[in-house]
Design a protein around this motif. Structure first.
Motif, PDB file in Angstrom:
ATOM      1  N   ARG A 100       6.305  36.675  -5.622  1.00 43.74           N
ATOM      2  CA  ARG A 100       5.753  38.305  -6.325  1.00 43.74           C
ATOM      3  C   ARG A 100       5.404  37.835  -7.810  1.00 43.74           C
ATOM      4  O   ARG A 100       6.042  38.090  -8.473  1.00 43.74           O
ATOM      5  N   LEU A 126       2.278  42.133  -7.509  1.00 42.59           N
ATOM      6  CA  LEU A 126       2.747  43.066  -7.083  1.00 42.59           C
ATOM      7  C   LEU A 126       3.437  43.729  -8.058  1.00 42.59           C
ATOM      8  O   LEU A 126       4.080  44.782  -7.777  1.00 42.59           O
ATOM      9  N   SER A 127       3.385  43.443  -9.389  1.00 35.61           N
ATOM     10  CA  SER A 127       4.103  44.000 -10.362  1.00 35.61           C
ATOM     11  C   SER A 127       3.465  43.729 -11.664  1.00 35.61           C
ATOM     12  O   SER A 127       2.568  42.845 -11.886  1.00 35.61           O
ATOM     13  N   ASP A 184      16.941  44.539  -9.616  1.00 35.27           N
ATOM     14  CA  ASP A 184      15.695  43.930  -9.274  1.00 35.27           C
ATOM     15  C   ASP A 184      15.938  42.766  -8.172  1.00 35.27           C
ATOM     16  O   ASP A 184      15.240  42.827  -6.945  1.00 35.27           O
ATOM     17  N   ASP A 198      14.789  43.183  -4.199  1.00 37.48           N
ATOM     18  CA  ASP A 198      13.995  41.887  -3.914  1.00 37.48           C
ATOM     19  C   ASP A 198      13.993  41.750  -2.220  1.00 37.48           C
ATOM     20  O   ASP A 198      13.086  41.487  -1.709  1.00 37.48           O
ATOM     21  N   TYR A 213      13.952  43.703  -0.036  1.00 39.58           N
ATOM     22  CA  TYR A 213      13.051  44.453   0.680  1.00 39.58           C
ATOM     23  C   TYR A 213      11.404  44.517   0.355  1.00 39.58           C
ATOM     24  O   TYR A 213      10.435  45.096   1.115  1.00 39.58           O
ATOM     25  N   ARG A 214      11.149  43.845  -0.572  1.00 43.56           N
ATOM     26  CA  ARG A 214       9.886  43.655  -1.204  1.00 43.56           C
ATOM     27  C   ARG A 214       8.742  42.948  -0.066  1.00 43.56           C
ATOM     28  O   ARG A 214       7.775  43.322  -0.391  1.00 43.56           O
ATOM     29  N   ASP A 215       9.189  42.070   0.793  1.00 42.42           N
ATOM     30  CA  ASP A 215       8.220  41.365   1.653  1.00 42.42           C
ATOM     31  C   ASP A 215       7.734  42.503   2.541  1.00 42.42           C
ATOM     32  O   ASP A 215       6.408  42.510   3.010  1.00 42.42           O
ATOM     33  N   ARG A 275       6.590  45.254   1.796  1.00 39.91           N
ATOM     34  CA  ARG A 275       5.399  46.027   1.130  1.00 39.91           C
ATOM     35  C   ARG A 275       4.112  45.478   1.719  1.00 39.91           C
ATOM     36  O   ARG A 275       3.055  46.136   2.003  1.00 39.91           O
TER      37      ARG A 275
END
Length: 190
Positions: A4, A83-84, A155, A159, A161-163, A165
């Motif tokens: 990310r 992504l951020s 964070d 992390d 769960y970020r996939d 998105r």
């Protein structure tokens, strides 16, 4: 875990450019939904196409969005470059600190507005969602190093769960978009 990448904003001009509510909305939309044309973005955000086109070009100047491949030569979609976004709160430069304060103020205002919109519709949510959403606060006595570690741990937890998105196939049935918004402040002591 998906890499990310992050856009780091340190230039006061770039910080002020990002501190525009529509620009933040455009970047967020592209991060959530992937490449979109200015027309598609305008439709989703209830904005005009020329306005979205202008702001997408401004965002591209500072490395927050870029052109993506289109389905044909006429289609010109945009995509988020990361992504951020992070910005330099630790700067000693007065102009940079003022730009960071402006950007932080816009972000805090957006968090507040998002919370009020949620509050206005939360009764429509099922009980299991009402039970796990909402505000909270806490107090701890920490050093700057400990607070930095706590932020990294938060964070790291998120992390996992970020996939989801960017990869809908990773989302289990019943998954909904959830925004974890927080800000950390020191408090005045009497």
């Amino acid at each position: 875990m998906t890499d990310r990448p992050t856009v780091d904003l340190t230039d006061p001009v770039a910080l002020r450019a990002y501190a525009h509510p529509l620009r933040m909305s455009l970047v967020g939309l592209l991060r959530r939904e992937g490449p979109l044309t200015a027309t598609q973005a305008a439709d989703r955000l209830g904005e005009s196409v020329p306005n979205c086109s202008f702001h997408l070009r401004q965002l591209a100047k500072y490395g927050l969005v870029e052109r993506a491949e289109g389905a044909d030569a006429r289609e010109k979609p945009w995509r988020a470059t990361a992504l951020s976004t992070r910005w330099g709160r630790e700067s000693d430069d007065a102009e940079t600190r003022a730009a960071v304060d402006q950007l932080d103020g816009v972000l805090i205002h957006r968090l507040y507005e998002r919370a009020l919109r949620w509050l206005a519709r939360r009764d429509a949510d099922p009980p299991q969602w009402r039970a796990v959403t909402g505000p909270g606060d806490d107090l701890a006595y920490l050093t700057a190093e400990e607070l930095g570690e706590l932020s990294r741990r938060i964070d790291d937890l998120f992390d996992a769960y970020r996939d989801r998105r960017t990869d809908p196939s990773q989302r289990p049935p019943g998954a909904r978009p959830v925004h974890l918004g927080y800000y950390v402040t020191t408090i005045d002591q009497p």
